[in-house]
Structure formats: C-alpha cells, structure tokens
Design a protein around this motif. Structure first.
Motif, PDB file in Angstrom:
ATOM      1  N   VAL A   1       3.690  16.959  -6.456  1.00  0.00           N
ATOM      2  CA  VAL A   1       2.277  16.712  -6.712  1.00  0.00           C
ATOM      3  C   VAL A   1       1.929  15.287  -6.294  1.00  0.00           C
ATOM      4  O   VAL A   1       0.910  15.043  -5.645  1.00  0.00           O
ATOM      5  CB  VAL A   1       1.918  16.959  -8.201  1.00  0.00           C
ATOM      6  CG1 VAL A   1       0.505  16.487  -8.520  1.00  0.00           C
ATOM      7  CG2 VAL A   1       2.074  18.428  -8.544  1.00  0.00           C
ATOM      8  N   GLN A   2       2.790  14.335  -6.637  1.00  0.00           N
ATOM      9  CA  GLN A   2       2.557  12.941  -6.248  1.00  0.00           C
ATOM     10  C   GLN A   2       2.482  12.807  -4.731  1.00  0.00           C
ATOM     11  O   GLN A   2       1.579  12.145  -4.209  1.00  0.00           O
ATOM     12  CB  GLN A   2       3.664  12.035  -6.778  1.00  0.00           C
ATOM     13  CG  GLN A   2       3.620  11.817  -8.261  1.00  0.00           C
ATOM     14  CD  GLN A   2       4.805  11.003  -8.764  1.00  0.00           C
ATOM     15  OE1 GLN A   2       5.631  10.535  -7.997  1.00  0.00           O
ATOM     16  NE2 GLN A   2       4.888  10.843 -10.063  1.00  0.00           N
ATOM     17  N   MET A   3       3.384  13.438  -4.026  1.00  0.00           N
ATOM     18  CA  MET A   3       3.391  13.360  -2.565  1.00  0.00           C
ATOM     19  C   MET A   3       2.128  13.986  -1.980  1.00  0.00           C
ATOM     20  O   MET A   3       1.552  13.458  -1.031  1.00  0.00           O
ATOM     21  CB  MET A   3       4.646  14.023  -1.999  1.00  0.00           C
ATOM     22  CG  MET A   3       5.896  13.204  -2.249  1.00  0.00           C
ATOM     23  SD  MET A   3       7.476  13.948  -1.747  1.00  0.00           S
ATOM     24  CE  MET A   3       7.102  15.086  -0.493  1.00  0.00           C
ATOM     25  N   GLN A   4       1.671  15.093  -2.543  1.00  0.00           N
ATOM     26  CA  GLN A   4       0.471  15.769  -2.057  1.00  0.00           C
ATOM     27  C   GLN A   4      -0.779  14.915  -2.252  1.00  0.00           C
ATOM     28  O   GLN A   4      -1.693  14.962  -1.438  1.00  0.00           O
ATOM     29  CB  GLN A   4       0.259  17.098  -2.788  1.00  0.00           C
ATOM     30  CG  GLN A   4       1.203  18.186  -2.402  1.00  0.00           C
ATOM     31  CD  GLN A   4       1.003  19.440  -3.247  1.00  0.00           C
ATOM     32  OE1 GLN A   4       0.287  19.440  -4.247  1.00  0.00           O
ATOM     33  NE2 GLN A   4       1.665  20.511  -2.854  1.00  0.00           N
ATOM     34  N   GLN A   5      -0.814  14.155  -3.331  1.00  0.00           N
ATOM     35  CA  GLN A   5      -2.019  13.419  -3.683  1.00  0.00           C
ATOM     36  C   GLN A   5      -1.977  11.950  -3.276  1.00  0.00           C
ATOM     37  O   GLN A   5      -2.951  11.222  -3.475  1.00  0.00           O
ATOM     38  CB  GLN A   5      -2.273  13.554  -5.182  1.00  0.00           C
ATOM     39  CG  GLN A   5      -2.581  14.989  -5.548  1.00  0.00           C
ATOM     40  CD  GLN A   5      -2.779  15.190  -7.024  1.00  0.00           C
ATOM     41  OE1 GLN A   5      -3.374  14.365  -7.707  1.00  0.00           O
ATOM     42  NE2 GLN A   5      -2.277  16.289  -7.524  1.00  0.00           N
ATOM     43  N   GLN A   6      -0.868  11.537  -2.696  1.00  0.00           N
ATOM     44  CA  GLN A   6      -0.719  10.150  -2.279  1.00  0.00           C
ATOM     45  C   GLN A   6      -1.640   9.849  -1.096  1.00  0.00           C
ATOM     46  O   GLN A   6      -1.734  10.630  -0.149  1.00  0.00           O
ATOM     47  CB  GLN A   6       0.740   9.893  -1.892  1.00  0.00           C
ATOM     48  CG  GLN A   6       1.121   8.457  -1.833  1.00  0.00           C
ATOM     49  CD  GLN A   6       2.630   8.324  -1.729  1.00  0.00           C
ATOM     50  OE1 GLN A   6       3.292   9.121  -1.084  1.00  0.00           O
ATOM     51  NE2 GLN A   6       3.169   7.302  -2.362  1.00  0.00           N
ATOM     52  N   LEU A   7      -2.322   8.729  -1.187  1.00  0.00           N
ATOM     53  CA  LEU A   7      -3.213   8.304  -0.112  1.00  0.00           C
ATOM     54  C   LEU A   7      -2.403   7.692   1.027  1.00  0.00           C
ATOM     55  O   LEU A   7      -1.224   7.383   0.869  1.00  0.00           O
ATOM     56  CB  LEU A   7      -4.229   7.301  -0.645  1.00  0.00           C
ATOM     57  CG  LEU A   7      -5.106   7.807  -1.800  1.00  0.00           C
ATOM     58  CD1 LEU A   7      -6.000   6.693  -2.310  1.00  0.00           C
ATOM     59  CD2 LEU A   7      -5.932   8.996  -1.359  1.00  0.00           C
ATOM     60  N   LYS A   8      -3.053   7.467   2.157  1.00  0.00           N
ATOM     61  CA  LYS A   8      -2.360   6.922   3.333  1.00  0.00           C
ATOM     62  C   LYS A   8      -1.716   5.567   3.061  1.00  0.00           C
ATOM     63  O   LYS A   8      -0.691   5.247   3.642  1.00  0.00           O
ATOM     64  CB  LYS A   8      -3.321   6.818   4.517  1.00  0.00           C
ATOM     65  CG  LYS A   8      -3.702   8.169   5.073  1.00  0.00           C
ATOM     66  CD  LYS A   8      -4.647   8.043   6.248  1.00  0.00           C
ATOM     67  CE  LYS A   8      -5.041   9.434   6.723  1.00  0.00           C
ATOM     68  NZ  LYS A   8      -5.974   9.388   7.841  1.00  0.00           N
ATOM     69  N   ASP A   9      -2.328   4.785   2.179  1.00  0.00           N
ATOM     70  CA  ASP A   9      -1.767   3.469   1.854  1.00  0.00           C
ATOM     71  C   ASP A   9      -0.662   3.546   0.798  1.00  0.00           C
ATOM     72  O   ASP A   9      -0.128   2.535   0.365  1.00  0.00           O
ATOM     73  CB  ASP A   9      -2.857   2.504   1.414  1.00  0.00           C
ATOM     74  CG  ASP A   9      -3.517   2.891   0.091  1.00  0.00           C
ATOM     75  OD1 ASP A   9      -3.111   3.890  -0.536  1.00  0.00           O
ATOM     76  OD2 ASP A   9      -4.462   2.179  -0.310  1.00  0.00           O
ATOM     77  N   GLY A  10      -0.326   4.768   0.359  1.00  0.00           N
ATOM     78  CA  GLY A  10       0.743   4.959  -0.615  1.00  0.00           C
ATOM     79  C   GLY A  10       0.287   4.975  -2.059  1.00  0.00           C
ATOM     80  O   GLY A  10       1.078   5.225  -2.963  1.00  0.00           O
TER      81      GLY A  10
END
Length: 80
Positions: A13-22
């Motif tokens: 879920v974290q990886m899916q919702q992570q923005l381009k800047d991390g």
C-alpha cells in the motif's frame, strides 16, 4: 473476510501511494506523513459496510485524522 493487513500488504500500500518524491500524503487531509507520524490503514468503503480488505480499498491516513474521523469532528470529507 479478513480485516487486518499483513506487514507485506502494508508495504505494498505504501509503495502504491508513494509520490514521485518518495513522500506519502494522508488520504483524508492531504498532509505529508512525516517519519514520526503514526499511520493507520483505512478502508475507503468501510469494513462494516462490506468493504474488502483489498489493497485497492485501503488508504494510508494519519492516526490523528482517523481519531477525528471516528469522533465525527470532520464535517465534510474531501477526497484528495
């Protein structure tokens, strides 16, 4: 139907919702989630209303926002 996510699912879920800047943002408030912020994994469609514990139905929310949501301090939720 299971209610809780495994640690692996939480990472997904974290990886899916992570923005381009991390960074990650709270799904409800839009606030950036800091390293010291406590988070919850919230169902978009509530589990109590037959919402699946599927990664597509889970969003990361700051814990203090969940507390406010559960005590109805938010008058209007705006999806960001």
């Amino acid at each position: 139907m299971k209610r809780q996510l495994s640690e692996i699912e939480k990472k997904q879920v974290q990886m899916q919702q992570q923005l381009k800047d991390g960074s990650l943002k709270c799904f409800i408030s839009g606030e950036v989630i800091g390293v010291n912020d406590e988070v919850e994994y919230d169902h978009i469609l509530a589990f109590a209303k037959q919402g699946d514990t599927d990664l597509s139905n889970i969003r990361i929310v700051k814990k203090n926002i969940i507390v406010e949501k559960k005590t109805n301090h938010f008058m209007k939720f705006e999806i960001i």
